[in-house]
Design a protein around this motif. Sequence first.
Motif, short mmCIF file in Angstrom:
data_model
loop_
_atom_site.label_atom_id
_atom_site.label_comp_id
_atom_site.label_asym_id
_atom_site.label_seq_id
_atom_site.Cartn_x
_atom_site.Cartn_y
_atom_site.Cartn_z
N SER A 112 -24.94 -47.21 -15.47
CA SER A 112 -23.72 -47.34 -16.27
C SER A 112 -22.93 -46.04 -16.29
O SER A 112 -21.69 -46.03 -16.18
CB SER A 112 -24.06 -47.75 -17.70
OG SER A 112 -24.64 -49.04 -17.73
N TYR A 168 -11.33 -62.84 -7.99
CA TYR A 168 -11.86 -62.92 -9.35
C TYR A 168 -12.63 -64.22 -9.60
O TYR A 168 -13.56 -64.23 -10.40
CB TYR A 168 -10.73 -62.79 -10.38
CG TYR A 168 -9.89 -61.55 -10.15
CD1 TYR A 168 -10.40 -60.29 -10.46
CD2 TYR A 168 -8.62 -61.63 -9.60
CE1 TYR A 168 -9.66 -59.14 -10.23
CE2 TYR A 168 -7.87 -60.49 -9.37
CZ TYR A 168 -8.39 -59.25 -9.69
OH TYR A 168 -7.65 -58.11 -9.44
N ASN A 213 -14.04 -53.36 -17.06
CA ASN A 213 -14.49 -53.56 -15.69
C ASN A 213 -16.01 -53.42 -15.53
O ASN A 213 -16.58 -53.97 -14.59
CB ASN A 213 -13.81 -52.56 -14.75
CG ASN A 213 -12.33 -52.87 -14.57
OD1 ASN A 213 -11.86 -53.91 -14.99
ND2 ASN A 213 -11.60 -51.96 -13.95
N HIS A 214 -16.64 -52.68 -16.42
CA HIS A 214 -18.09 -52.50 -16.29
C HIS A 214 -18.87 -53.10 -17.46
O HIS A 214 -19.80 -53.89 -17.26
CB HIS A 214 -18.43 -51.01 -16.21
CG HIS A 214 -19.91 -50.76 -16.29
ND1 HIS A 214 -20.77 -51.09 -15.26
CD2 HIS A 214 -20.69 -50.23 -17.28
CE1 HIS A 214 -22.01 -50.78 -15.61
NE2 HIS A 214 -21.99 -50.27 -16.82
N THR A 216 -18.37 -55.35 -19.63
CA THR A 216 -18.38 -56.79 -19.89
C THR A 216 -19.50 -57.49 -19.14
O THR A 216 -19.82 -58.64 -19.43
CB THR A 216 -17.03 -57.40 -19.50
OG1 THR A 216 -16.69 -56.97 -18.17
CG2 THR A 216 -15.94 -56.97 -20.45
N LYS A 217 -20.11 -56.80 -18.16
CA LYS A 217 -21.24 -57.40 -17.44
C LYS A 217 -22.56 -57.18 -18.17
O LYS A 217 -23.56 -57.84 -17.86
CB LYS A 217 -21.32 -56.79 -16.03
CG LYS A 217 -20.06 -56.99 -15.21
CD LYS A 217 -20.15 -56.20 -13.91
CE LYS A 217 -18.84 -56.28 -13.13
NZ LYS A 217 -18.87 -55.45 -11.90
N PHE A 220 -24.73 -59.97 -19.78
CA PHE A 220 -25.36 -60.92 -18.86
C PHE A 220 -26.56 -60.31 -18.14
O PHE A 220 -27.19 -60.97 -17.32
CB PHE A 220 -24.31 -61.43 -17.87
CG PHE A 220 -23.14 -62.06 -18.57
CD1 PHE A 220 -23.26 -63.30 -19.18
CD2 PHE A 220 -21.94 -61.39 -18.68
CE1 PHE A 220 -22.21 -63.87 -19.86
CE2 PHE A 220 -20.87 -61.96 -19.35
CZ PHE A 220 -21.01 -63.20 -19.94
N ARG A 221 -26.87 -59.04 -18.45
CA ARG A 221 -28.14 -58.47 -17.99
C ARG A 221 -29.30 -59.02 -18.83
O ARG A 221 -30.46 -58.92 -18.42
CB ARG A 221 -28.10 -56.94 -18.12
CG ARG A 221 -27.04 -56.25 -17.28
CD ARG A 221 -27.37 -56.30 -15.80
NE ARG A 221 -26.43 -55.54 -15.01
CZ ARG A 221 -26.57 -54.27 -14.68
NH1 ARG A 221 -27.64 -53.61 -15.08
NH2 ARG A 221 -25.67 -53.66 -13.94
N ASP A 230 -19.98 -70.23 -14.02
CA ASP A 230 -18.92 -69.23 -13.99
C ASP A 230 -17.60 -69.76 -14.53
O ASP A 230 -16.90 -69.09 -15.29
CB ASP A 230 -18.72 -68.71 -12.56
CG ASP A 230 -19.82 -67.75 -12.14
OD1 ASP A 230 -20.64 -67.38 -13.00
OD2 ASP A 230 -19.86 -67.39 -10.95
#
Length: 261
Positions: A112, A168, A213-214, A216-217, A220-221, A230
Motif C-alpha cells: 500500500s 473500467y 485508486n488504491h 477502495t480495493k 475486497f482483500r 462486478d
Amino acid sequence: MGLNDGRECRTFLALALGLSGLLGVLLAATGGPEGPGRNVLGFALMIVPAASALATRARLEGLGWRLPLGWTLLGLVYPVAIFALGGLGALAALGHLRPAEPPDLRRLAASSAISLAILVPLALGEEIGWRGFLQPRFERLFGPRRGIVAVALVWALWHVPFAIQGYYQPDHPILGALVLAPIAHLGIGVFFGWLHLRTRSVLVVALSHAMLNHGTKLPFRLFEPRPEDDLAMFVSVGALLALGAAAILARGASSADRRQD
C-alpha cells in the motif's frame, strides 16, 4: 477576468480532451486494456490535465498545498467507505459475501505504501488540472455549485476514450463507458470538487483521489467477490456516489452559492 477565464478554459479543455482521445487511440493500437500499454498509457492519462494547465498558463498560482486534518481525513475515508458499503452490500444482497484468507498485514502495508507513493504524484497530475486550474475558473464563470458539476461532467467525459474499450468495466464496455463509469465519475467528481471548494488545496484532493485508486480495493482483500459480481458491485457503488453527490449539491455546495450571491 471573465474573458481570460473563458479563453483559458477553452484552451485547457481542447488540450485535455484531445490528448485523452489520442491516448485512447494508442491504447486501442497496443491491444486495448489487456495489452502491454495499459499501465503506461493509464499513467500518462493522469498527467495530461496538469500538462494541459501548464501549456495554457505557464505559471500556475493558488493551487493550495495545506492539509487541514479534518478535511484530509474525510477525503481519505469517504472513497473507501462508499466502496465498502456499496461493494460489500451488493455481495451481501447476492449472498456472495465469502470471507477470504486473511492477508499478510505487513506485506499489505508495504504494498500500500509503494502504491500510494506512485499514485499520489499521478493524482496530483489530474487534480492540478481539474480542481486546481479549471474549477476556480468555472466557479467564476458559473458559480460554485454549477462550476463543481461542470468540472465533474467534463472529467467524466475525459475518461470515455479509455472506458469505451473496457478499461473500467471489461465485461460491459459500452454500458460501463456510457452509463456506469460516467455516473461514478460524476459522483466522486462532485465530492472532489466540494473538497477543493472547502479547502482550496489540490493536495487534499489528490490524496483523496489516490485513496480512491488504491484504497477502495482494500475491503475486497477480506472477501472474495466472483467475477460475475462486478456489475452488481459497480451499480451499487455508483448509486451511493450519486446519492452522495446529490446530498453535497443540495447542502454543501448550495450554501457556497448563497454566500456568493
